[in-house]
Design an enzyme around this catalytic site. Structure first.
Site, PDB file in Angstrom:
ATOM      1  N   THR A   1      -4.384  11.116  10.583  1.00 28.21           N
ATOM      2  CA  THR A   1      -4.320  11.986  11.756  1.00 28.21           C
ATOM      3  C   THR A   1      -2.995  12.742  11.812  1.00 28.21           C
ATOM      4  O   THR A   1      -2.900  13.773  12.453  1.00 28.21           O
ATOM      5  CB  THR A   1      -4.513  11.185  13.050  1.00 28.21           C
ATOM      6  OG1 THR A   1      -3.532  10.138  13.079  1.00 28.21           O
ATOM      7  CG2 THR A   1      -5.904  10.565  13.079  1.00 28.21           C
TER       8      THR A   1
ATOM      9  N   ARG B   1      -8.025  -2.119   8.626  1.00 29.96           N
ATOM     10  CA  ARG B   1      -9.264  -1.377   8.334  1.00 29.96           C
ATOM     11  C   ARG B   1      -9.907  -0.778   9.596  1.00 29.96           C
ATOM     12  O   ARG B   1     -10.384  -1.508  10.471  1.00 29.96           O
ATOM     13  CB  ARG B   1     -10.241  -2.328   7.657  1.00 29.96           C
ATOM     14  CG  ARG B   1     -11.280  -1.646   6.780  1.00 29.96           C
ATOM     15  CD  ARG B   1     -12.032  -2.696   6.016  1.00 29.96           C
ATOM     16  NE  ARG B   1     -12.806  -2.117   4.931  1.00 29.96           N
ATOM     17  CZ  ARG B   1     -13.411  -2.839   3.994  1.00 29.96           C
ATOM     18  NH1 ARG B   1     -13.329  -4.151   4.012  1.00 29.96           N
ATOM     19  NH2 ARG B   1     -14.089  -2.256   3.040  1.00 29.96           N
TER      20      ARG B   1
ATOM     21  N   PHE C   1      -6.039  -4.395   3.262  1.00 29.51           N
ATOM     22  CA  PHE C   1      -6.777  -4.134   4.504  1.00 29.51           C
ATOM     23  C   PHE C   1      -5.906  -3.551   5.619  1.00 29.51           C
ATOM     24  O   PHE C   1      -6.167  -3.773   6.791  1.00 29.51           O
ATOM     25  CB  PHE C   1      -7.495  -5.409   4.971  1.00 29.51           C
ATOM     26  CG  PHE C   1      -8.435  -5.971   3.933  1.00 29.51           C
ATOM     27  CD1 PHE C   1      -9.576  -5.269   3.572  1.00 29.51           C
ATOM     28  CD2 PHE C   1      -8.158  -7.164   3.288  1.00 29.51           C
ATOM     29  CE1 PHE C   1     -10.426  -5.755   2.587  1.00 29.51           C
ATOM     30  CE2 PHE C   1      -9.010  -7.660   2.295  1.00 29.51           C
ATOM     31  CZ  PHE C   1     -10.143  -6.955   1.951  1.00 29.51           C
TER      32      PHE C   1
ATOM     33  N   ALA D   1      -6.153   5.169   5.419  1.00 31.87           N
ATOM     34  CA  ALA D   1      -7.011   6.165   6.067  1.00 31.87           C
ATOM     35  C   ALA D   1      -8.227   6.497   5.199  1.00 31.87           C
ATOM     36  O   ALA D   1      -8.807   7.578   5.327  1.00 31.87           O
ATOM     37  CB  ALA D   1      -6.216   7.429   6.411  1.00 31.87           C
TER      38      ALA D   1
ATOM     39  N   ARG E   1      -5.956   7.001  16.997  1.00 30.62           N
ATOM     40  CA  ARG E   1      -7.258   6.920  16.327  1.00 30.62           C
ATOM     41  C   ARG E   1      -8.290   6.212  17.214  1.00 30.62           C
ATOM     42  O   ARG E   1      -9.470   6.553  17.207  1.00 30.62           O
ATOM     43  CB  ARG E   1      -7.148   6.234  14.964  1.00 30.62           C
ATOM     44  CG  ARG E   1      -8.396   6.382  14.114  1.00 30.62           C
ATOM     45  CD  ARG E   1      -8.197   5.860  12.684  1.00 30.62           C
ATOM     46  NE  ARG E   1      -7.641   6.854  11.792  1.00 30.62           N
ATOM     47  CZ  ARG E   1      -8.354   7.740  11.079  1.00 30.62           C
ATOM     48  NH1 ARG E   1      -9.660   7.742  11.162  1.00 30.62           N
ATOM     49  NH2 ARG E   1      -7.770   8.605  10.283  1.00 30.62           N
TER      50      ARG E   1
ATOM     51  N   GLU F   1       0.310  -1.888   4.725  1.00 29.55           N
ATOM     52  CA  GLU F   1       0.632  -0.460   4.838  1.00 29.55           C
ATOM     53  C   GLU F   1       2.095  -0.283   5.236  1.00 29.55           C
ATOM     54  O   GLU F   1       2.840   0.401   4.564  1.00 29.55           O
ATOM     55  CB  GLU F   1      -0.293   0.243   5.842  1.00 29.55           C
ATOM     56  CG  GLU F   1       0.025   1.743   5.963  1.00 29.55           C
ATOM     57  CD  GLU F   1      -0.977   2.553   6.769  1.00 29.55           C
ATOM     58  OE1 GLU F   1      -2.113   2.084   6.975  1.00 29.55           O
ATOM     59  OE2 GLU F   1      -0.627   3.671   7.188  1.00 29.55           O
TER      60      GLU F   1
ATOM     61  N   PHE G   1      -8.190   1.105  11.699  1.00 31.42           N
ATOM     62  CA  PHE G   1      -6.956   1.664  12.263  1.00 31.42           C
ATOM     63  C   PHE G   1      -7.132   2.133  13.710  1.00 31.42           C
ATOM     64  O   PHE G   1      -6.824   3.264  14.053  1.00 31.42           O
ATOM     65  CB  PHE G   1      -6.527   2.835  11.357  1.00 31.42           C
ATOM     66  CG  PHE G   1      -5.066   3.179  11.379  1.00 31.42           C
ATOM     67  CD1 PHE G   1      -4.128   2.401  10.721  1.00 31.42           C
ATOM     68  CD2 PHE G   1      -4.617   4.317  12.045  1.00 31.42           C
ATOM     69  CE1 PHE G   1      -2.777   2.749  10.720  1.00 31.42           C
ATOM     70  CE2 PHE G   1      -3.267   4.674  12.051  1.00 31.42           C
ATOM     71  CZ  PHE G   1      -2.353   3.886  11.376  1.00 31.42           C
TER      72      PHE G   1
ATOM     73  N   GLU H   1     -12.964   2.406   4.991  1.00 26.01           N
ATOM     74  CA  GLU H   1     -12.972   1.830   6.335  1.00 26.01           C
ATOM     75  C   GLU H   1     -14.299   1.960   7.086  1.00 26.01           C
ATOM     76  O   GLU H   1     -14.673   1.035   7.820  1.00 26.01           O
ATOM     77  CB  GLU H   1     -11.865   2.467   7.188  1.00 26.01           C
ATOM     78  CG  GLU H   1     -10.463   2.164   6.702  1.00 26.01           C
ATOM     79  CD  GLU H   1      -9.452   3.083   7.358  1.00 26.01           C
ATOM     80  OE1 GLU H   1      -9.410   4.279   7.006  1.00 26.01           O
ATOM     81  OE2 GLU H   1      -8.724   2.614   8.237  1.00 26.01           O
TER      82      GLU H   1
ATOM     83  N   GLN I   1       0.833  -1.200   0.000  1.00 25.22           N
ATOM     84  CA  GLN I   1       0.000   0.000   0.000  1.00 25.22           C
ATOM     85  C   GLN I   1       0.870   1.254   0.000  1.00 25.22           C
ATOM     86  O   GLN I   1       0.349   2.357  -0.113  1.00 25.22           O
ATOM     87  CB  GLN I   1      -0.876   0.041   1.267  1.00 25.22           C
ATOM     88  CG  GLN I   1      -1.948  -1.022   1.334  1.00 25.22           C
ATOM     89  CD  GLN I   1      -2.633  -1.046   2.685  1.00 25.22           C
ATOM     90  OE1 GLN I   1      -2.470  -1.997   3.448  1.00 25.22           O
ATOM     91  NE2 GLN I   1      -3.407  -0.017   3.013  1.00 25.22           N
TER      92      GLN I   1
HETATM   93  N1  MTE Z   1     -11.299  -3.065  -0.059  1.00 26.27           N
HETATM   94  C1  MTE Z   1     -10.734  -4.119  -0.663  1.00 26.27           C
HETATM   95  N2  MTE Z   1     -11.434  -4.784  -1.593  1.00 26.27           N
HETATM   96  N3  MTE Z   1      -9.471  -4.530  -0.341  1.00 26.27           N
HETATM   97  C2  MTE Z   1      -8.729  -3.887   0.624  1.00 26.27           C
HETATM   98  O1  MTE Z   1      -7.599  -4.272   0.892  1.00 26.27           O
HETATM   99  N4  MTE Z   1      -8.664  -2.043   2.266  1.00 26.27           N
HETATM  100  C3  MTE Z   1      -9.445  -1.145   3.118  1.00 26.27           C
HETATM  101  C4  MTE Z   1     -10.469  -0.388   2.284  1.00 26.27           C
HETATM  102  N5  MTE Z   1     -11.206  -1.296   1.453  1.00 26.27           N
HETATM  103  C5  MTE Z   1      -9.319  -2.766   1.283  1.00 26.27           C
HETATM  104  C6  MTE Z   1     -10.623  -2.373   0.881  1.00 26.27           C
HETATM  105  C7  MTE Z   1      -8.634  -0.168   3.828  1.00 26.27           C
HETATM  106  S1  MTE Z   1      -7.878  -0.657   5.249  1.00 26.27           S
HETATM  107  C8  MTE Z   1      -8.501   1.115   3.404  1.00 26.27           C
HETATM  108  S2  MTE Z   1      -7.652   2.269   4.307  1.00 26.27           S
HETATM  109  C9  MTE Z   1      -9.095   1.591   2.147  1.00 26.27           C
HETATM  110  O2  MTE Z   1      -9.774   0.543   1.454  1.00 26.27           O
HETATM  111  C10 MTE Z   1      -8.003   2.166   1.254  1.00 26.27           C
HETATM  112  O3  MTE Z   1      -8.452   2.550   0.013  1.00 26.27           O
HETATM  113  P1  MTE Z   1      -9.183   3.943  -0.276  1.00 26.27           P
HETATM  114  O4  MTE Z   1      -8.492   4.984   0.532  1.00 26.27           O
HETATM  115  O5  MTE Z   1      -8.978   4.124  -1.727  1.00 26.27           O
HETATM  116  O6  MTE Z   1     -10.597   3.746   0.128  1.00 26.27           O
HETATM  117  N1  HPA Z   2      -4.935   5.970   9.144  1.00 27.53           N
HETATM  118  C1  HPA Z   2      -4.391   4.982   8.424  1.00 27.53           C
HETATM  119  N2  HPA Z   2      -3.113   4.849   8.244  1.00 27.53           N
HETATM  120  C2  HPA Z   2      -2.305   5.728   8.823  1.00 27.53           C
HETATM  121  C3  HPA Z   2      -2.801   6.776   9.591  1.00 27.53           C
HETATM  122  C4  HPA Z   2      -4.197   6.901   9.762  1.00 27.53           C
HETATM  123  O1  HPA Z   2      -4.715   7.810  10.431  1.00 27.53           O
HETATM  124  N3  HPA Z   2      -1.758   7.467  10.044  1.00 27.53           N
HETATM  125  C5  HPA Z   2      -0.659   6.848   9.558  1.00 27.53           C
HETATM  126  N4  HPA Z   2      -0.990   5.798   8.820  1.00 27.53           N
HETATM  127 MO1  MOS Z   3      -6.306   1.216   5.998  1.00 20.72          MO
HETATM  128  S1  MOS Z   3      -6.114   0.308   7.870  1.00 20.72           S
HETATM  129  O1  MOS Z   3      -5.955   2.788   6.634  1.00 20.72           O
HETATM  130  O2  MOS Z   3      -4.886   0.665   5.291  1.00 20.72           O
END
Ligand code: MTE
Ligand code: HPA
Ligand code: MOS
Length: 767
Positions: A451, A351, A237, A520, A319, A241, A353, A722, A206
């Protein structure tokens, strides 16, 4: 209307399929492990610590080196640069150096001709350990002062006085378990040495930028020498990260040492043993409330198991503290957060966090209050909601300007027939018997932005070719969440061209530098805006060309549906591109975005960490077998606010998937470490994620209609990645509601609500 504020364009706002859907379902999507393997590729395996905490007295790798097909090995002594992959605190060795801190920690790596040879060889090491005391329990860590980063306290008002003066008071302990991300594609990385010291890394990550930085540090290179690429992940998920870097680093170190391309793919068991999970939490509460259940004062203690290093535990626990209010106004509150250092794998992003754990705390407290007062928990929730014009400042002093929680609850309560079903359930349960039903409605309010303010920036790179087609790149990574299609929809609408003419290319550190993790939930907010900025630059240049060529004012140049109208003349988009090219006008641009308005002072833990909030709510009804402890979800009703959705089909997928994953966390997914600190749940045989048959037969998810982000996000959409995860909390409370009809109106149900846990709660034995 200006594109910035419009609700939906030709493509934005439409329920288009995921851009790779046809590739996913036909097996043609290439993930990192599917990329063509270069000749001479070596396969890497990792030798892991067998114990939770020890000095390494002797590490004898002679048999490993002699094994079939083995080419080389790598230990911490081979690391020329920094032996660290900790993203914030530098406390995370890539390969153990003298000490091991968890069972599963990488001690050495071995490269061989085939995957099997490498994995077999890795088991031939002879390691002698001088075992040390291991801390496995967060409360033990609190007692011993064992923390990965210092404890934090947030206070607002006068909780002690409010507690002392309250009409009612409850104290207790609850908690949540760990959770494995269980992405279908495990961690994998391939490193290819390039000429003149360059290195190209394909990583399922990520955060390509962080992988680049850490590999540069470990191999004594600089960022310019390293390119990290990720076309897609098979799920992440949060698990990819920060910790994807470990896998990429080991592949890169081996490639650096051997001069050969090297690939490391973890099998499921190794993946689960070696990489981090959601933080488990112990939650102590002391709450004072009035006859209506309104909270007057609350004292919360959160102790999370961070594992052996800091990783992202600082921001995760921050968070959690931010989300201890969920949707409720806590006038007098103290939250103490301990970030416990334990001899387990370093806990990491997942997801939500930390948000889910914070919300679980307050939802449990609310449920307890309702049960103590003999009220419907929904009524207690309602009296505690944030107000719109008053009672609207969070405990970290952010004023909530976009509160829609009451609207959502009103609509959902009505559309789900909550009150009538509550009555029907009561009559059903009044008959007694083995099967009991329960229902719960829980809200979600989730803060959107990293954050850490600094991370809220994004970049994009857009190229328009002579035939009018577009290659789009941005710093965001695709993990299945549909980021690439959403951003492509934005660019299609900005350039007023067909989305078929746009191809999004792999996240690549050589195209967009210094990108934050896709995390995030801010991926589409930030990359959508950055790509919009790039597309607008090119469009403006093309507008100038059209004005000049057709002798009209710029205001008379109108882009629409793949054409450009200049006064009375019309050319196709590709024709204008050709004209711009022949006028020697650049058709490539970068775009940049920084989230406005946010400011947060970590020292005082106050300010505006979040640009805005995402809201939703869920009603879950379950039926429970009180003899076996098993439950079925009968019906789910969800109402979730995606603002003016960029893609309702994708967003609905996020809402449904998030709910199910959240329900899994609190029901079937149980991570266990034994008394030696060994993870005993490291495969799907012992770790149960929800499957299709666990879904409610009656599943009614809806996106809030006519919604619009109060802030100027990309086309007024809202982040969705999330927030829906926390809708799953309703399942846990529905189960508790069903158990409460057996004997104790406030049963001590421990999460996850596995059949064992349910039976213990029924028996009044929560241990
Ligand atoms: N959806 C799918 N299909 N696969 C993933 O790994 N990760 C989740 C969410 N939805 C995830 C998912 C998490 S932890 C985050 S932070 C967000 O997707 C990240 O993507 P976005 O910021 O584009 O929503
Ligand atoms: N959310 C998800 N990932 C992060 C954050 C947060 O607030 N800060 C640093 N990594
Ligand atoms: Mo999502 S836990 O912020 O990768």
């Amino acid at each position: 209307m200006d594109a910035e504020t419009k609700m939906a364009g030709r493509f934005a706002g439409r329920a288009l399929p995921h851009d790779s859907a046809h590739l996913h379902v036909t097996g043609q999507a290439s993930y990192t492990d599917d990329l063509a393997e270069p000749s001479g590729l070596l396969h890497v395996a990792v030798g892991m610590s067998a114990v939770a905490h020890a000095k390494l007295r002797r590490v004898d790798l002679s048999e490993v080196l002699d094994a079939d097909g083995v080419v080389d090995i790598c230990t911490c002594d081979d690391i020329r640069g920094e032996n660290n992959y900790g993203p914030i605190v530098h406390d995370d060795p890539i390969l153990a150096d003298g000490l091991v801190h968890y069972a599963g920690q990488p001690v050495f790596a071995v490269a061989a001709q085939t995957v099997d040879q490498a994995r077999k060889a890795a088991r031939l090491a002879r390691v002698d350990y001088d075992e040390l005391d291991a801390i496995l329990d967060p409360l033990d860590a609190v007692e011993k002062g064992s923390f990965v980063v210092p404890s934090e306290t947030m206070v607002r008002g006068d909780p002690d006085n409010a507690l002392a003066g309250a009409a009612h008071r409850l104290q207790g302990r609850t908690g949540t378990g760990a959770q494995d991300q269980f992405y279908l594609e495990g961690h994998v990385s391939m490193a290819l040495p390039q000429e003149d010291g360059g290195m190209r890394i394909y990583s399922s990550t990520q955060h390509p930028d962080e992988v680049q930085t850490l590999i540069a540090n470990a191999t004594r290179r600089s960022a310019k020498d390293i390119v990290v690429i990720c076309r897609r992940m098979g799920g992440a998920f949060g698990g990819k990260e920060s910790q994807a870097a470990l896998i990429a680093l080991i592949a890169a170190l081996m490639a650096d040492k051997t001069g050969k391309p090297c690939k490391l793919r973890l099998d499921r068991d190794v993946d689960m043993l070696m990489t981090g999970k959601r933080h488990s939490f112990v939650i102590d509460y002391d709450v004072g409330f009035d006859d209506d259940g309104r909270i007057e004062g609350i004292d919360l203690m959160l102790a999370s198991s961070c594992g052996m290093s800091a990783d992202l535990s600082g921001p995760v626990n921050d968070r959690a503290m931010f989300h201890c209010d969920n949707a409720y106004f806590l006038e007098n509150v103290r939250i103490v957060s301990h970030r416990c250092k334990t001899n387990t794998v370093s806990s990491t992003a997942f997801r939500g966090f930390g948000g889910p754990q914070g919300m679980f705390a307050i939802e449990h407290v609310i449920d307890e209050i309702a049960r103590a007062l003999g009220k419907d928990p929904l009524d207690v929730r309602r009296v505690n909601f944030y107000g719109v014009d008053d009672r609207n400042v969070t405990h970290y002093r952010q004023t909530i300007e976009d509160n829609v929680i009451e609207d959502i609850i009103d609509e959902l309560e009505a559309s789900s027939d909550y009150r009538q079903r509550r009555q029907a359930i009561e009559s059903f349960n009044a008959k007694g018997g083995v099967l009991r039903r329960g229902i719960a409605l829980t809200p979600v309010k989730f803060g959107i932005s990293f954050t850490s303010t600094i991370l809220n920036q994004a970049g994009a790179l857009v190229h328009v070719y002579k035939d009018g087609t577009v290659r789009l790149n941005h710093g965001g990574t695709e993990m299945g969440q549909g980021l690439y299609i959403k951003v492509a929809q934005v660019v299609a609408d900005e350039l007023c061209i067909d989305i078929e003419n746009i191809r999004t290319t792999a996240a690549d550190t050589s195209k967009v530098p210094n990108a934050s993790a896709t995390a995030a939930s801010s991926g589409s907010d930030m990359n959508g805006r950055a790509a919009q900025a790039a597309a607008r630059k090119i469009k403006q240049r093309m507008r100038e060309v059209a004005a000049r060529r057709f002798d009209v004012s710029e205001a008379d140049v109108v882009f629409a549906d793949g054409e450009v109208h200049a006064g009375s003349q019309t050319v196709s988009f590709p024709e204008l591109v050709q004209l711009a090219w022949s006028d020697r006008v650049s058709l490539s641009a970068t775009g940049f975005y920084r989230t406005p308005k946010i400011n947060y002072d970590r020292a005082t833990m106050t300010g505006r960490p979040f640009f805005y909030f995402a809201y939703g709510a869920a009603v879950t009804e379950v039926i429970l077998d009180t003899l076996t402890g098993e439950h079925r979800i009968l019906r789910v009703d969800i109402l979730h606010d995606c603002g003016s959705s960029l893609n309702p089909a994708i967003d609905m997928g996020q809402v449904e998937g998030g709910f199910v994953q959240g329900a899994g966390w609190l029901t079937s997914e149980e991570i266990c470490w034994n008394e030696r600190g060994e993870l005993t749940t490291h495969a799907p045989s012992t770790y149960k994620i929800p499957v299709c048959s666990d879904l409610a037969t009656d599943f009614r998810a809806k996106l809030l209609e006519n919604a619009r982000n109060a802030e100027e996000t990309i086309y007024r959409s809202k982040a969705v990645g999330e927030p829906p995860f926390m809708l799953g909390i309703s399942v846990f409370h529905a189960i508790r509601d069903a158990i409460a009809t057996v004997d104790d109106p406030a049963p001590a149900l421990r999460a996850p609500a596995t059949p064992e846990s349910v039976l213990r709660a029924i028996a009044g034995d929560p241990s």
